[in-house]
Motif scaffolding. Structure first.
Motif, mmCIF file in Angstrom:
data_model
loop_
_atom_site.group_PDB
_atom_site.id
_atom_site.type_symbol
_atom_site.label_atom_id
_atom_site.label_comp_id
_atom_site.label_asym_id
_atom_site.label_seq_id
_atom_site.Cartn_x
_atom_site.Cartn_y
_atom_site.Cartn_z
ATOM 1 N N ALA A 31 84.401 133.995 48.477
ATOM 2 C CA ALA A 31 83.988 133.296 47.033
ATOM 3 C C ALA A 31 82.963 134.011 46.277
ATOM 4 O O ALA A 31 82.780 134.273 45.066
ATOM 5 C CB ALA A 31 83.427 131.960 47.466
ATOM 6 N N GLN A 32 82.013 134.518 47.559
ATOM 7 C CA GLN A 32 80.848 135.267 46.874
ATOM 8 C C GLN A 32 81.495 136.569 46.442
ATOM 9 O O GLN A 32 80.855 137.083 45.269
ATOM 10 C CB GLN A 32 79.806 135.249 47.935
ATOM 11 C CG GLN A 32 78.329 135.920 47.339
ATOM 12 C CD GLN A 32 77.367 135.825 48.422
ATOM 13 O OE1 GLN A 32 77.473 135.893 49.598
ATOM 14 N NE2 GLN A 32 76.128 136.230 47.778
ATOM 15 N N LYS A 35 83.317 136.173 43.292
ATOM 16 C CA LYS A 35 82.512 135.505 42.094
ATOM 17 C C LYS A 35 83.347 134.222 41.720
ATOM 18 O O LYS A 35 83.521 133.871 40.507
ATOM 19 C CB LYS A 35 82.273 136.265 40.798
ATOM 20 C CG LYS A 35 81.111 137.409 41.333
ATOM 21 C CD LYS A 35 80.646 138.330 40.019
ATOM 22 C CE LYS A 35 79.742 139.246 40.428
ATOM 23 N NZ LYS A 35 79.260 139.628 41.482
ATOM 24 N N ILE A 36 83.972 133.510 42.932
ATOM 25 C CA ILE A 36 84.603 132.350 42.818
ATOM 26 C C ILE A 36 83.764 131.137 42.884
ATOM 27 O O ILE A 36 82.962 131.148 43.908
ATOM 28 C CB ILE A 36 85.858 132.344 43.681
ATOM 29 C CG1 ILE A 36 86.943 133.516 43.418
ATOM 30 C CG2 ILE A 36 86.394 130.980 43.572
ATOM 31 C CD1 ILE A 36 87.989 133.602 44.522
ATOM 32 N N ASP A 37 83.632 130.154 42.017
ATOM 33 C CA ASP A 37 82.708 129.028 42.164
ATOM 34 C C ASP A 37 83.351 128.407 43.577
ATOM 35 O O ASP A 37 84.650 128.183 43.780
ATOM 36 C CB ASP A 37 83.094 128.026 41.031
ATOM 37 C CG ASP A 37 82.269 126.730 41.204
ATOM 38 O OD1 ASP A 37 81.787 126.318 42.448
ATOM 39 O OD2 ASP A 37 82.006 126.214 40.256
ATOM 40 N N GLU A 38 82.471 128.031 44.663
ATOM 41 C CA GLU A 38 82.951 127.550 46.064
ATOM 42 C C GLU A 38 83.878 126.336 45.820
ATOM 43 O O GLU A 38 84.623 126.164 46.622
ATOM 44 C CB GLU A 38 81.657 127.145 46.673
ATOM 45 C CG GLU A 38 81.101 128.505 47.184
ATOM 46 C CD GLU A 38 79.879 128.025 48.425
ATOM 47 O OE1 GLU A 38 79.871 126.814 48.587
ATOM 48 O OE2 GLU A 38 79.474 129.157 48.979
ATOM 49 N N SER A 39 83.542 125.460 44.562
ATOM 50 C CA SER A 39 84.291 124.147 44.642
ATOM 51 C C SER A 39 85.617 124.345 44.399
ATOM 52 O O SER A 39 86.327 123.486 44.590
ATOM 53 C CB SER A 39 83.506 123.414 43.376
ATOM 54 O OG SER A 39 83.903 124.170 42.254
ATOM 55 N N VAL A 40 86.031 125.569 43.763
ATOM 56 C CA VAL A 40 87.523 125.993 43.683
ATOM 57 C C VAL A 40 88.242 125.810 45.146
ATOM 58 O O VAL A 40 89.131 125.128 45.067
ATOM 59 C CB VAL A 40 87.725 127.132 42.815
ATOM 60 C CG1 VAL A 40 89.211 127.504 42.770
ATOM 61 C CG2 VAL A 40 87.203 126.736 41.356
ATOM 62 N N THR A 85 79.280 122.204 49.788
ATOM 63 C CA THR A 85 79.363 123.848 49.784
ATOM 64 C C THR A 85 79.697 124.124 51.270
ATOM 65 O O THR A 85 79.933 123.505 52.091
ATOM 66 C CB THR A 85 77.760 124.401 49.730
ATOM 67 O OG1 THR A 85 77.072 123.995 50.779
ATOM 68 C CG2 THR A 85 77.005 124.043 48.316
#
Length: 169
Positions: A31-32, A35-40, A85
């Motif tokens: 995710a990092q 650059k994907i929002d973790e919540s996805v 998270t």
């Protein structure tokens, strides 16, 4: 050679939860990096009628912790299901590992015939300790751990069978 109830439960949960944390850390790193929002990823599911990843981890840790407690004749520690998270989910897994590692073989060995009553579809179901472990708790634990892995794999995280199984002794 025989296997004890402790050997069949606590070390198995410890190994798989340790591997689950490796898988979750790979999800966080992916995710990092992308650059994907973790919540996805944390809200991802394999099917609309299945629980999302976060709930899968909640249930897997609850089964591990609860099974250890029930086999030892103890009350299960209750955790709030409020992780948002990857870091918080991994901390939950670590707390579960610490709890399991606090259990001693003498607390669990000999629990094969211990009566364990759990609600199944709203009705109380009586198990012996060994039937609870082998026919209910372990299959449920593995289902939710596997589903966590599958959700991440389905979403492109580079995890494989080796991550799920871990290193062999």
């Amino acid at each position: 050679m025989t296997i004890s109830m402790y050997q069949a439960s606590v070390p198995v949960f410890v190994r798989m939860l340790t591997n689950l944390n490796v898988i979750l850390s790979k999800g966080a790193a992916h995710a990092q990096a992308k650059k994907i929002d973790e919540s996805v990823l944390l809200n991802a599911r394999l099917s609309p009628d299945m629980f999302p990843l976060t709930r899968q981890v909640h249930i897997a840790t609850d089964f591990a912790r609860g099974t250890g407690a029930r086999l030892a004749g103890l009350e299960m520690q209750v955790y709030e299901d409020n992780e948002k998270t990857f870091a918080e989910l991994m901390a939950r897994v670590e707390r579960t590992l610490e709890y399991l590692q606090s259990l001693k073989p003498a607390q669990i060995d000999g629990s094969e015939a211990r009566e364990i009553v759990r609600p199944i579809r709203g009705e109380p179901k009586k198990f012996t300790g060994i039937n609870y472990l082998l026919q209910f708790a372990m299959p449920n634990f593995y289902f939710h751990a596997t589903t966590t892995y599958a959700i991440l794999r389905h979403n492109g995280i580079e995890v494989g069978k080796g991550d799920f199984i871990g290193t062999l002794d």
